[in-house]
Design a protein around this motif. Sequence first.
Motif, PDB file in Angstrom:
ATOM      1  N   CYS A 101     -25.839 -14.000  66.553  1.00  0.00           N
ATOM      2  CA  CYS A 101     -24.679 -14.835  66.270  1.00  0.00           C
ATOM      3  C   CYS A 101     -24.748 -16.165  67.014  1.00  0.00           C
ATOM      4  O   CYS A 101     -25.446 -16.304  68.022  1.00  0.00           O
ATOM      5  CB  CYS A 101     -23.394 -14.133  66.701  1.00  0.00           C
ATOM      6  SG  CYS A 101     -23.094 -12.549  65.918  1.00  0.00           S
ATOM      7  N   SER A 135     -21.884 -19.852  67.494  1.00  0.00           N
ATOM      8  CA  SER A 135     -20.623 -20.483  67.104  1.00  0.00           C
ATOM      9  C   SER A 135     -20.902 -21.645  66.168  1.00  0.00           C
ATOM     10  O   SER A 135     -21.976 -22.267  66.218  1.00  0.00           O
ATOM     11  CB  SER A 135     -19.884 -20.984  68.344  1.00  0.00           C
ATOM     12  OG  SER A 135     -20.570 -22.096  68.908  1.00  0.00           O
ATOM     13  N   PRO A 136     -19.953 -21.967  65.280  1.00  0.00           N
ATOM     14  CA  PRO A 136     -20.126 -23.149  64.426  1.00  0.00           C
ATOM     15  C   PRO A 136     -20.366 -24.415  65.254  1.00  0.00           C
ATOM     16  O   PRO A 136     -21.145 -25.282  64.851  1.00  0.00           O
ATOM     17  CB  PRO A 136     -18.800 -23.217  63.665  1.00  0.00           C
ATOM     18  CG  PRO A 136     -18.304 -21.798  63.645  1.00  0.00           C
ATOM     19  CD  PRO A 136     -18.718 -21.239  64.975  1.00  0.00           C
ATOM     20  N   GLU A 156     -29.379 -24.669  62.983  1.00  0.00           N
ATOM     21  CA  GLU A 156     -29.504 -23.208  62.839  1.00  0.00           C
ATOM     22  C   GLU A 156     -30.966 -22.811  62.727  1.00  0.00           C
ATOM     23  O   GLU A 156     -31.691 -23.323  61.873  1.00  0.00           O
ATOM     24  CB  GLU A 156     -28.750 -22.737  61.594  1.00  0.00           C
ATOM     25  CG  GLU A 156     -28.842 -21.234  61.373  1.00  0.00           C
ATOM     26  CD  GLU A 156     -28.024 -20.766  60.178  1.00  0.00           C
ATOM     27  OE1 GLU A 156     -28.287 -19.639  59.699  1.00  0.00           O
ATOM     28  OE2 GLU A 156     -27.139 -21.521  59.733  1.00  0.00           O
ATOM     29  N   LEU A 160     -16.169 -12.893  63.771  1.00  0.00           N
ATOM     30  CA  LEU A 160     -16.805 -13.280  62.520  1.00  0.00           C
ATOM     31  C   LEU A 160     -15.751 -13.525  61.439  1.00  0.00           C
ATOM     32  O   LEU A 160     -15.836 -14.500  60.673  1.00  0.00           O
ATOM     33  CB  LEU A 160     -17.777 -12.194  62.059  1.00  0.00           C
ATOM     34  CG  LEU A 160     -19.039 -11.985  62.927  1.00  0.00           C
ATOM     35  CD1 LEU A 160     -19.759 -10.717  62.484  1.00  0.00           C
ATOM     36  CD2 LEU A 160     -19.977 -13.182  62.833  1.00  0.00           C
ATOM     37  N   GLY A 179     -14.059 -16.799  61.889  1.00  0.00           N
ATOM     38  CA  GLY A 179     -14.924 -17.964  61.819  1.00  0.00           C
ATOM     39  C   GLY A 179     -15.317 -18.518  63.168  1.00  0.00           C
ATOM     40  O   GLY A 179     -15.903 -19.618  63.241  1.00  0.00           O
ATOM     41  N   GLU A 180     -15.036 -17.788  64.223  1.00  0.00           N
ATOM     42  CA  GLU A 180     -15.408 -18.241  65.565  1.00  0.00           C
ATOM     43  C   GLU A 180     -16.890 -18.015  65.840  1.00  0.00           C
ATOM     44  O   GLU A 180     -17.470 -18.655  66.703  1.00  0.00           O
ATOM     45  CB  GLU A 180     -14.567 -17.504  66.612  1.00  0.00           C
ATOM     46  CG  GLU A 180     -13.082 -17.777  66.499  1.00  0.00           C
ATOM     47  CD  GLU A 180     -12.249 -16.852  67.353  1.00  0.00           C
ATOM     48  OE1 GLU A 180     -11.040 -17.110  67.494  1.00  0.00           O
ATOM     49  OE2 GLU A 180     -12.797 -15.855  67.893  1.00  0.00           O
ATOM     50  N   LEU A 181     -17.484 -17.079  65.095  1.00  0.00           N
ATOM     51  CA  LEU A 181     -18.915 -16.809  65.172  1.00  0.00           C
ATOM     52  C   LEU A 181     -19.492 -16.745  63.770  1.00  0.00           C
ATOM     53  O   LEU A 181     -18.779 -16.423  62.804  1.00  0.00           O
ATOM     54  CB  LEU A 181     -19.192 -15.493  65.908  1.00  0.00           C
ATOM     55  CG  LEU A 181     -18.951 -15.460  67.411  1.00  0.00           C
ATOM     56  CD1 LEU A 181     -19.167 -14.050  67.942  1.00  0.00           C
ATOM     57  CD2 LEU A 181     -19.850 -16.446  68.141  1.00  0.00           C
ATOM     58  N   VAL A 182     -20.777 -17.027  63.663  1.00  0.00           N
ATOM     59  CA  VAL A 182     -21.494 -16.963  62.400  1.00  0.00           C
ATOM     60  C   VAL A 182     -22.748 -16.115  62.606  1.00  0.00           C
ATOM     61  O   VAL A 182     -23.468 -16.298  63.598  1.00  0.00           O
ATOM     62  CB  VAL A 182     -21.910 -18.376  61.932  1.00  0.00           C
ATOM     63  CG1 VAL A 182     -22.742 -18.285  60.654  1.00  0.00           C
ATOM     64  CG2 VAL A 182     -20.688 -19.256  61.720  1.00  0.00           C
ATOM     65  N   GLN A 183     -22.978 -15.169  61.711  1.00  0.00           N
ATOM     66  CA  GLN A 183     -24.218 -14.388  61.798  1.00  0.00           C
ATOM     67  C   GLN A 183     -25.374 -15.231  61.274  1.00  0.00           C
ATOM     68  O   GLN A 183     -25.281 -15.855  60.218  1.00  0.00           O
ATOM     69  CB  GLN A 183     -24.127 -13.100  60.986  1.00  0.00           C
ATOM     70  CG  GLN A 183     -25.389 -12.245  61.084  1.00  0.00           C
ATOM     71  CD  GLN A 183     -25.315 -10.969  60.270  1.00  0.00           C
ATOM     72  OE1 GLN A 183     -24.271 -10.653  59.694  1.00  0.00           O
ATOM     73  NE2 GLN A 183     -26.410 -10.232  60.215  1.00  0.00           N
ATOM     74  N   ILE A 184     -26.472 -15.260  62.035  1.00  0.00           N
ATOM     75  CA  ILE A 184     -27.654 -16.016  61.629  1.00  0.00           C
ATOM     76  C   ILE A 184     -28.858 -15.074  61.563  1.00  0.00           C
ATOM     77  O   ILE A 184     -28.786 -13.921  61.988  1.00  0.00           O
ATOM     78  CB  ILE A 184     -27.930 -17.195  62.590  1.00  0.00           C
ATOM     79  CG1 ILE A 184     -28.202 -16.675  64.006  1.00  0.00           C
ATOM     80  CG2 ILE A 184     -26.751 -18.169  62.593  1.00  0.00           C
ATOM     81  CD1 ILE A 184     -28.616 -17.774  64.985  1.00  0.00           C
ATOM     82  N   LYS A 205     -30.157 -13.545  59.084  1.00  0.00           N
ATOM     83  CA  LYS A 205     -29.829 -12.325  58.335  1.00  0.00           C
ATOM     84  C   LYS A 205     -31.057 -11.697  57.684  1.00  0.00           C
ATOM     85  O   LYS A 205     -31.081 -10.482  57.439  1.00  0.00           O
ATOM     86  CB  LYS A 205     -28.785 -12.633  57.269  1.00  0.00           C
ATOM     87  CG  LYS A 205     -27.407 -12.973  57.818  1.00  0.00           C
ATOM     88  CD  LYS A 205     -26.418 -13.186  56.676  1.00  0.00           C
ATOM     89  CE  LYS A 205     -25.033 -13.486  57.194  1.00  0.00           C
ATOM     90  NZ  LYS A 205     -24.056 -13.683  56.090  1.00  0.00           N
TER      91      LYS A 205
END
Length: 301
Positions: free
Chosen positions: A165, A167-168, A176, A244, A247-252, A254
Amino acid sequence: MNIDHLKLFMRLASTHNISQAGHELGISPAVASSHINKLEEGLGVRLVHRTTRKVSLTEEGLAFLPHVEDVLASVDAARASVGAGDAVPSGTLRVTASSSFGRMHMVPALKGFLARYPELTVDFRLTDSIVDLVEGGFDIAIRNSDLKDSTLIARKLASDERIICASPEYLEKYGEPTSPKELLQHQCIHLIGLETLVFNTPDGPLSVKSKGHFKTDHGESVRDACVDGLGIAMGARWSVYKHLERGELVQILKDYPLLEETAIWAVYPSSRLLAPKVRAFIDYFVAYYGETPYWDVAAKR
């Protein structure tokens, strides 16, 4: 041989304190001490060393303990077979769990559990250290790490998927990563002891030991630092699912899942048959989390 005396001896072996052992069984320190004296007199041996601060088992006491455990387990099983007495979960259930998972996903469920089993008292200890169940006198340990002790019996309670994960804010500032190797060019937040991540790639397993300015021994601190934009981090889905959703975290990454066969396990010593209170606790939480825990349901929405 008195069954109540044996129960007291087993609790004494765990607590190393006559007063505490007696309190757990609803008897006074004086009566508890008298029961132990009678047990020793009946056997003709000294079972415990007594000091002003604590009690420890003698060599004879240590040899006697596993037989006591077997006798009491057999009594519970016998009563359960005819639906009698102690087949109803009762007494004190001592449980240890990791501080983060226990606080987030077990304590909120205890209200329903205790409402179903009003004769039970739960002694719940939250710690991120791996404790010795027998030495600590615990009935159950909830673990989300590798089960290296083959003397323990384990039952899976729920899944424990780990994901990467950021953050934006961090991704907007630094970009990313599109492959695990690119983590070497980023700031990564580490949980101490898990600095190396192993990914499943089209070319086989890939180990990446990334670097960063911050590491800690506390899982929630890793997550919170990640939310604050300090870097990229691995997190358990049960820990990050709400972040998630918000929207405070984004999974990367994947397309590169971590090679970890992790789960939430309930473990207990194999030297004991499954007592009614232990079975009740495990069955309750297996049903509570279900085949797809709510943190995994959130991921599929």
